[in-house]
Each structure stands twice: as structure tokens, then as C-alpha cells.
Design a protein around this motif. Structure first.
Motif, PDB file in Angstrom:
ATOM      1  N   PRO A   1       0.821  -1.225   0.000  1.00  0.00           N
ATOM      2  CA  PRO A   1       0.000   0.000   0.000  1.00  0.00           C
ATOM      3  C   PRO A   1       0.849   1.267   0.000  1.00  0.00           C
ATOM      4  O   PRO A   1       0.544   2.248  -0.667  1.00  0.00           O
ATOM      5  CB  PRO A   1      -0.821  -0.128   1.289  1.00  0.00           C
ATOM      6  N   GLN A   2       1.930   1.229   0.757  1.00  0.00           N
ATOM      7  CA  GLN A   2       2.935   2.291   0.741  1.00  0.00           C
ATOM      8  C   GLN A   2       4.235   1.706   1.265  1.00  0.00           C
ATOM      9  O   GLN A   2       4.232   0.704   1.981  1.00  0.00           O
ATOM     10  CB  GLN A   2       2.504   3.484   1.598  1.00  0.00           C
ATOM     11  N   ASN A   3       5.352   2.305   0.875  1.00  0.00           N
ATOM     12  CA  ASN A   3       6.640   1.797   1.323  1.00  0.00           C
ATOM     13  C   ASN A   3       6.784   1.952   2.834  1.00  0.00           C
ATOM     14  O   ASN A   3       6.403   2.976   3.402  1.00  0.00           O
ATOM     15  CB  ASN A   3       7.780   2.551   0.637  1.00  0.00           C
ATOM     16  N   ILE A   4       7.327   0.923   3.467  1.00  0.00           N
ATOM     17  CA  ILE A   4       7.597   1.008   4.897  1.00  0.00           C
ATOM     18  C   ILE A   4       8.712   2.022   5.127  1.00  0.00           C
ATOM     19  O   ILE A   4       9.770   1.962   4.501  1.00  0.00           O
ATOM     20  CB  ILE A   4       8.007  -0.364   5.463  1.00  0.00           C
ATOM     21  N   ARG A   5       8.442   2.955   6.027  1.00  0.00           N
ATOM     22  CA  ARG A   5       9.447   3.974   6.351  1.00  0.00           C
ATOM     23  C   ARG A   5       9.457   4.216   7.856  1.00  0.00           C
ATOM     24  O   ARG A   5       8.454   4.641   8.424  1.00  0.00           O
ATOM     25  CB  ARG A   5       9.153   5.290   5.623  1.00  0.00           C
ATOM     26  N   ALA A   6      10.586   3.931   8.479  1.00  0.00           N
ATOM     27  CA  ALA A   6      10.782   4.167   9.913  1.00  0.00           C
ATOM     28  C   ALA A   6       9.617   3.630  10.738  1.00  0.00           C
ATOM     29  O   ALA A   6       8.951   4.375  11.452  1.00  0.00           O
ATOM     30  CB  ALA A   6      11.005   5.654  10.184  1.00  0.00           C
ATOM     31  N   PRO A   7       9.342   2.332  10.675  1.00  0.00           N
ATOM     32  CA  PRO A   7       8.251   1.773  11.478  1.00  0.00           C
ATOM     33  C   PRO A   7       8.592   1.829  12.961  1.00  0.00           C
ATOM     34  O   PRO A   7       9.768   1.860  13.329  1.00  0.00           O
ATOM     35  CB  PRO A   7       8.195   0.315  10.997  1.00  0.00           C
ATOM     36  N   ASP A   8       7.569   1.854  13.801  1.00  0.00           N
ATOM     37  CA  ASP A   8       7.872   1.731  15.228  1.00  0.00           C
ATOM     38  C   ASP A   8       8.336   0.299  15.495  1.00  0.00           C
ATOM     39  O   ASP A   8       8.188  -0.589  14.653  1.00  0.00           O
ATOM     40  CB  ASP A   8       6.683   2.137  16.093  1.00  0.00           C
ATOM     41  N   LEU A   9       8.899   0.077  16.666  1.00  0.00           N
ATOM     42  CA  LEU A   9       9.495  -1.229  16.972  1.00  0.00           C
ATOM     43  C   LEU A   9       8.482  -2.368  16.902  1.00  0.00           C
ATOM     44  O   LEU A   9       8.807  -3.466  16.446  1.00  0.00           O
ATOM     45  CB  LEU A   9      10.151  -1.193  18.351  1.00  0.00           C
ATOM     46  N   ALA A  10       7.254  -2.097  17.332  1.00  0.00           N
ATOM     47  CA  ALA A  10       6.226  -3.137  17.294  1.00  0.00           C
ATOM     48  C   ALA A  10       5.914  -3.539  15.859  1.00  0.00           C
ATOM     49  O   ALA A  10       5.758  -4.734  15.551  1.00  0.00           O
ATOM     50  CB  ALA A  10       4.960  -2.658  18.001  1.00  0.00           C
ATOM     51  N   THR A  11       5.835  -2.555  14.962  1.00  0.00           N
ATOM     52  CA  THR A  11       5.556  -2.843  13.556  1.00  0.00           C
ATOM     53  C   THR A  11       6.727  -3.570  12.911  1.00  0.00           C
ATOM     54  O   THR A  11       6.543  -4.502  12.128  1.00  0.00           O
ATOM     55  CB  THR A  11       5.247  -1.552  12.791  1.00  0.00           C
ATOM     56  N   LEU A  12       7.945  -3.141  13.240  1.00  0.00           N
ATOM     57  CA  LEU A  12       9.122  -3.812  12.708  1.00  0.00           C
ATOM     58  C   LEU A  12       9.161  -5.270  13.162  1.00  0.00           C
ATOM     59  O   LEU A  12       9.461  -6.176  12.365  1.00  0.00           O
ATOM     60  CB  LEU A  12      10.397  -3.095  13.154  1.00  0.00           C
ATOM     61  N   ASP A  13       8.848  -5.516  14.421  1.00  0.00           N
ATOM     62  CA  ASP A  13       8.862  -6.884  14.925  1.00  0.00           C
ATOM     63  C   ASP A  13       7.792  -7.725  14.238  1.00  0.00           C
ATOM     64  O   ASP A  13       8.024  -8.897  13.899  1.00  0.00           O
ATOM     65  CB  ASP A  13       8.654  -6.896  16.436  1.00  0.00           C
ATOM     66  N   LEU A  14       6.627  -7.139  14.005  1.00  0.00           N
ATOM     67  CA  LEU A  14       5.564  -7.852  13.287  1.00  0.00           C
ATOM     68  C   LEU A  14       6.012  -8.187  11.869  1.00  0.00           C
ATOM     69  O   LEU A  14       5.784  -9.301  11.378  1.00  0.00           O
ATOM     70  CB  LEU A  14       4.298  -6.997  13.247  1.00  0.00           C
ATOM     71  N   TYR A  15       6.660  -7.240  11.213  1.00  0.00           N
ATOM     72  CA  TYR A  15       7.175  -7.467   9.866  1.00  0.00           C
ATOM     73  C   TYR A  15       8.181  -8.620   9.870  1.00  0.00           C
ATOM     74  O   TYR A  15       8.104  -9.529   9.031  1.00  0.00           O
ATOM     75  CB  TYR A  15       7.835  -6.184   9.352  1.00  0.00           C
ATOM     76  N   CYS A  16       9.110  -8.603  10.807  1.00  0.00           N
ATOM     77  CA  CYS A  16      10.106  -9.688  10.904  1.00  0.00           C
ATOM     78  C   CYS A  16       9.439 -11.021  11.167  1.00  0.00           C
ATOM     79  O   CYS A  16       9.845 -12.051  10.616  1.00  0.00           O
ATOM     80  CB  CYS A  16      11.118  -9.374  12.012  1.00  0.00           C
ATOM     81  N   ASP A  17       8.411 -11.025  12.004  1.00  0.00           N
ATOM     82  CA  ASP A  17       7.720 -12.278  12.298  1.00  0.00           C
ATOM     83  C   ASP A  17       7.078 -12.836  11.032  1.00  0.00           C
ATOM     84  O   ASP A  17       7.146 -14.036  10.771  1.00  0.00           O
ATOM     85  CB  ASP A  17       6.651 -12.060  13.361  1.00  0.00           C
ATOM     86  N   ARG A  18       6.478 -11.962  10.244  1.00  0.00           N
ATOM     87  CA  ARG A  18       5.742 -12.436   9.072  1.00  0.00           C
ATOM     88  C   ARG A  18       6.665 -12.873   7.940  1.00  0.00           C
ATOM     89  O   ARG A  18       6.464 -13.928   7.347  1.00  0.00           O
ATOM     90  CB  ARG A  18       4.799 -11.327   8.588  1.00  0.00           C
ATOM     91  N   VAL A  19       7.665 -12.063   7.621  1.00  0.00           N
ATOM     92  CA  VAL A  19       8.475 -12.384   6.441  1.00  0.00           C
ATOM     93  C   VAL A  19       9.633 -13.327   6.749  1.00  0.00           C
ATOM     94  O   VAL A  19      10.226 -13.883   5.829  1.00  0.00           O
ATOM     95  CB  VAL A  19       9.034 -11.110   5.761  1.00  0.00           C
ATOM     96  N   ALA A  20       9.944 -13.519   8.025  1.00  0.00           N
ATOM     97  CA  ALA A  20      11.084 -14.370   8.377  1.00  0.00           C
ATOM     98  C   ALA A  20      10.695 -15.494   9.330  1.00  0.00           C
ATOM     99  O   ALA A  20      10.872 -16.668   9.027  1.00  0.00           O
ATOM    100  CB  ALA A  20      12.206 -13.522   8.973  1.00  0.00           C
ATOM    101  N   SER A  21      10.163 -15.152  10.498  1.00  0.00           N
ATOM    102  CA  SER A  21       9.864 -16.194  11.476  1.00  0.00           C
ATOM    103  C   SER A  21       8.743 -17.123  11.011  1.00  0.00           C
ATOM    104  O   SER A  21       8.747 -18.316  11.344  1.00  0.00           O
ATOM    105  CB  SER A  21       9.515 -15.569  12.829  1.00  0.00           C
ATOM    106  N   ALA A  22       7.789 -16.611  10.231  1.00  0.00           N
ATOM    107  CA  ALA A  22       6.739 -17.486   9.691  1.00  0.00           C
ATOM    108  C   ALA A  22       7.341 -18.512   8.733  1.00  0.00           C
ATOM    109  O   ALA A  22       6.933 -19.678   8.717  1.00  0.00           O
ATOM    110  CB  ALA A  22       5.662 -16.660   8.997  1.00  0.00           C
ATOM    111  N   VAL A  23       8.323 -18.086   7.939  1.00  0.00           N
ATOM    112  CA  VAL A  23       9.037 -19.032   7.080  1.00  0.00           C
ATOM    113  C   VAL A  23       9.749 -20.058   7.952  1.00  0.00           C
ATOM    114  O   VAL A  23       9.783 -21.256   7.633  1.00  0.00           O
ATOM    115  CB  VAL A  23      10.041 -18.292   6.175  1.00  0.00           C
ATOM    116  N   GLY A  24      10.294 -19.599   9.052  1.00  0.00           N
ATOM    117  CA  GLY A  24      10.949 -20.506   9.979  1.00  0.00           C
ATOM    118  C   GLY A  24       9.991 -21.526  10.573  1.00  0.00           C
ATOM    119  O   GLY A  24      10.343 -22.692  10.745  1.00  0.00           O
TER     120      GLY A  24
END
Length: 279
Positions: free
Chosen positions: A111-134
Motif C-alpha cells: 500500500p505504501q513503502n515502509i518507512r521508519a516503522p515503530d518497533l512493534a511494527t518492525l517486529d511484526l514485519y520480521c515475524d511475518r516475512v522471516a519467522s513465519a518461514v521458519g
């Protein structure tokens, strides 16, 4: 855990045959190896949508189609592109919600490029694109449920944070900035313009905070792997050691501009494979 150290931020943008992912997966028995390459293929195809330069509404529609296709797979009537997945999903007990989480993570950049997310959003992003693959991967590796999920949590985040640190300049060229807002503000950096931020003299302070987070996750993942069967954790160990080598190269180079790309040399790669795959 992410599947590949590549030039893009979510790991699936180059041919697997030239990757640390490929090296780690080649040591697996045939059924596990085939399952991992199906997971890789899924992640790459979804990531290609997120990273394409097509209209955002078309990319959102394409992402939604993947969501619908995964639902159809689990309802017993997979579309042609997922027909080969049915047996693997059943054999290894792969969870629908983990596939859907990967899709949700890739969608975060559309929808829009991620720019300077807060820590909670960054952690959610990491969970989805990395830890979910794990979480998909550890089921294929045959790890116990609780430790498998814990390993996916920590190693996925360690790898993704390393990617973010490695790809700062390339992401800025795409209009993206994954560095957390809180760390930027603590370093005295305001605003979220990627090009301006990556050229700020206080950027190394921001990166140092992310390095600390990544190292903590690497340490936790090492603890988990040490208490599990060596055969079950060979592939994640190879990924971990490769990414840890990338992180060490980034630390040695530093984060002040200009930043030369870092690459793990062939001798180091061979050493990792010999130590954790063959010995």
C-alpha cells in the motif's frame, strides 16, 4: 527464518542455486529438501509481487489471489500452481496460518513503502516475512514443536535484522526504510526520508541498536539448537553461521557512508558447510 541472503530485503530475489539457502538445503534428505524448495518457491513468488514496480492496486489483487489460493489448498481443492504442495503440507503438518502470515508480511510493503516503522511494527514485519518461514521450515526439519517455534522466532528475527542492516542503501533506493523510529529519534534523527536518513552522521548509532537486537536473537537461537538433535538443526545452523558472518563483516566495515557491500568469501562458506553439514 529467512530462506536466502540476497540483494533484496526479504530474501527470495535471486536463484536459489547461488545461495546459502541452497547450500543448507542440499544436505537434507530428499523429501525434506523438496519440501523446502516448495516453501522457497512460494516465498519467492509472493515476494516478487511485493517488489515489482507494477501499480499498487494490481499488486494488492495479486497478493489477495495468493491468499485465496492458500485457502483453497487447505480446503482440498488446490489451484494448479499449488497442486504439488498438498502432499508436502500433509506429510509435514505445515500450517495454513504460517503461509498466510508470509503473504501478510509481503503485503506490508505494497500500500505504501515502509518507512521508519515503530518497533512493534518492525517486529511484526520480521515475524511475518522471516519467522513465519521458519515455522514452516522447522516442521520440515523435524524439530520438537516448542523448540521449533522458539527457534523460528529468534533465528528468523536475527536473520531479518541482519538483512535490514546489510541492505540499508538498496532499500533506500526503493524508497524504503526499515530502521525503527525509536532508534532514529534516540540518535537525534527526525523524519523518514530514506536517502536523508542513510546519509545522516548519526546513522551508526541507529545501526548499533539493531546489531544488539540481532546478536541477542542469534544467542537465543544458538541455545535452542545446542539442545536439539544435530541432524534436525544442521540446515538452520548453516544459515545462522552464514548470517552471523555477514553481521560481523558489517560491524568491521561500519555504517558511516560511503558503505561498500559486504560478502562472505568462498573459503568461509566452505568452512561453514564442512563444519556443520559434513563433520
Amino acid at each position: 527464518m529467512t530462506l536466502e541472503a540476497t540483494a533484496d530485503n526479504t530474501d527470495y530475489g535471486t536463484a536459489a542455486s547461488g545461495s546459502s539457502f541452497y547450500a543448507a538445503m542440499r544436505i537434507l534428505p530428499r523429501a525434506q529438501r523438496d519440501a523446502m524448495f516448495l516453501i522457497y518457491s512460494f516465498c519467492r513468488q509472493v515476494d516478487d509481487i511485493a517488489d515489482s514496480d507494477g501499480p499498487r492496486d494490481e499488486r494488492l489483487a495479486a497478493i489477495q489471489q495468493w491468499r485465496d489460493d492458500i485457502d483453497a489448498l487447505y480446503e482440498g481443492h488446490p489451484p494448479p500452481r499449488l497442486r504439488d504442495y498438498a502432499a508436502t503440507v500433509k506429510r509435514f503438518g505445515l500450517k495454513r496460518e504460517d503461509f498466510q502470515a508470509v503473504i501478510d508480511g509481503m503485503e506490508m510493503d505494497i500500500p505504501q513503502n515502509i518507512r521508519a516503522p515503530d518497533l512493534a511494527t518492525l517486529d511484526l514485519y520480521c515475524d511475518r516475512v522471516a519467522s513465519a518461514v521458519g515455522r514452516l521450515s522447522v516442521r520440515v526439519f523435524g524439530m520438537p514443536e516448542e523448540d521449533g517455534i522458539l527457534l523460528a522466532h529468534h533465528l528468523g528475527r536475527a536473520l531479518q535484522l541482519t538483512n535490514i542492516l546489510r541492505d540499508i542503501d538498496e532499500d533506500a533506493g526503493l524508497g524504503r526504510l526499515y530502521l525503527p523510529r525509536e532508534a532514529l529519534l534516540l540518535a537525534g534523527i527526525t523524519g523518514d526520508d530514506p536517502v536523508r536518513v542513510i546519509n545522516d552522521r548519526n546513522l551508526p548509532k541507529v545501526c548499533a541498536a539493531l546489531v544488539t537486537r540481532a546478536k541477542a536473537h542469534f544467542e537465543k537461537s544458538d541455545e535452542i539448537m545446542k539442545r536439539n538433535r544435530r541432524r534436525a538443526v544442521r540446515a538452520p545452523r548453516i544459515m545462522s553461521k552464514y548470517y552471523h558472518a555477514v553481521l560481523e563483516l558489517l560491524l568491521a566495515r561500519g555504517f558511516a557512508p560511503p558503505r561498500e557491500p559486504v560478502r562472505v568469501n568462498k573459503l568461509t562458506k566452505i568452512g561453514i558447510i564442512l563444519r556443520y553439514a559434513l563433520i
